[in-house]
Scaffold this active site. Structure first.
Site, PDB file in Angstrom:
ATOM      1  N   ASP A  82       0.854  -1.186   0.000  1.00 35.66           N
ATOM      2  CA  ASP A  82       0.000   0.000   0.000  1.00 35.66           C
ATOM      3  C   ASP A  82       0.891   1.238   0.000  1.00 35.66           C
ATOM      4  OD1 ASP A  82      -2.057   1.760   0.093  1.00 35.66           O
ATOM      5  OD2 ASP A  82      -2.743   1.242   2.109  1.00 35.66           O
ATOM      6  N   ALA A  83       1.386   1.577  -1.201  1.00 36.82           N
ATOM      7  CA  ALA A  83       2.379   2.638  -1.346  1.00 36.82           C
ATOM      8  C   ALA A  83       1.810   3.886  -2.010  1.00 36.82           C
ATOM      9  CB  ALA A  83       3.556   2.121  -2.166  1.00 36.82           C
ATOM     10  N   LYS A  84       0.689   3.724  -2.729  1.00 33.58           N
ATOM     11  CA  LYS A  84       0.017   4.835  -3.416  1.00 33.58           C
ATOM     12  C   LYS A  84       0.995   5.642  -4.255  1.00 33.58           C
ATOM     13  CE  LYS A  84      -3.668   5.071   0.019  1.00 33.58           C
ATOM     14  NZ  LYS A  84      -3.142   4.092   0.996  1.00 33.58           N
ATOM     15  N   ARG A  85       1.767   4.929  -5.063  1.00 35.35           N
ATOM     16  CA  ARG A  85       2.715   5.588  -5.948  1.00 35.35           C
ATOM     17  C   ARG A  85       1.989   6.170  -7.162  1.00 35.35           C
ATOM     18  NH1 ARG A  85       5.363   5.312  -1.735  1.00 35.35           N
ATOM     19  NH2 ARG A  85       7.415   4.338  -1.618  1.00 35.35           N
TER      20      ARG A  85
END
Length: 271
Positions: free
Chosen positions: A91-94
């Protein structure tokens, strides 16, 4: 992990539970602070006690990268702990373009071997497509999120009355397929999950917001489930912080089992 392998896990465990790993040093049980790596010890205990009921784990990268180099090492070790047949979500939301996105993808898909990564769509196709070039890896695209500020942009309508999140759903399906593209759809937007499902009938949804944020599991299943289940429901705080004492892992197991039992009933009802 392939779509069929994920669905097999859902069927085998009668569960579509994703356990969110948000290990906050200020919230984990105090006795763990004496451990050489408190975050690792916390996550290890949670995984060991909940793996029977979870089909996915979602480490929130911020809780690890905030600790610097040691945090990245801990994240890699935590990812290795997760059984191979359980779906893993970074869950990095890059969300960047060109080589930058490709390197983000290599970091999570090659260096750490996650099955998927959350990606922000704001910069368009060239910020997403590099992640879709990896075999048996997934993009989980932010579509309709559960935070209060989501209304600032996601529900803005164009001249035809179409909200922005619908445009994201429609356009992004040209980039990937139900075999490698999922969407984040917040449970606290229960009344809209059915609309999202109409726009993306075959894709999996990652659904946060059940539990501590007040989303309804039964509503999510009613409006979001498809013939392959099609939903992964994430619970973080409601499971991992069920107790702040030495019994924290057993308490997490009880909460995970409770959700799994409800999910089993919902699978029988809607599939």
């Amino acid at each position: 992990m392939t779509r069929s392998e994920l669905f097999a896990q859902i069927q085998q465990k009668s569960s579509f539970l994703c356990v969110g790993l948000d290990p906050d040093l200020e919230k984990i049980p105090r006795h763990l602070l004496a451990e050489p790596d408190p975050i690792f010890s916390f996550c290890q205990a949670i995984i060991e006690e909940t793996a029977d009921f979870a089909v996915a784990y979602k480490p929130n990268i911020a809780f690890f990268e905030a600790l610097g180099a040691k945090g990245w090492d801990t994240l890699a070790r935590v990812e290795e702990l997760i059984p191979d047949d359980i779906f893993t979500i970074a869950d990095a939301k890059r969300g960047d373009i060109g080589n930058t996105s490709k390197l983000y993808a290599k970091a999570f898909f090659e260096s750490m071997d996650f099955d998927s990564v959350t990606v922000a769509p704001y910069m368009g196709k060239d910020s997403v497509s590099p992640f879709l070039e990896f075999d048996n890896k997934w993009v989980i695209l932010l579509a309709l999120t559960s935070n209060a500020g989501s209304m600032d942009f996601q529900l803005i309508e164009d001249k035809a009355g179409k909200p922005l999140y619908q445009s994201v759903l429609e356009k992004s399906q040209d980039w990937g397929s139900p075999e490698n593209l999922m969407f984040v759809v917040g449970a606290t937007r229960g009344e809209l999950i059915g609309e999202v499902r109409k726009s993306a009938p075959d894709h999996f949804f990652l659904v946060p917001g059940v539990g501590a944020q007040g989303g309804s599991l039964s509503e999510v299943a009613k409006y979001g489930m498809n013939s392959s289940c099609g939903i992964l429901v994430n619970s973080s705080r409601g499971i991992i912080y069920a107790s702040g004492e030495k019994d924290f892992a057993k308490a997490a197991r009880r909460e995970a089992k409770k959700l799994q039992e409800e999910m089993k009933n919902l699978l029988q009802k809607y599939m």
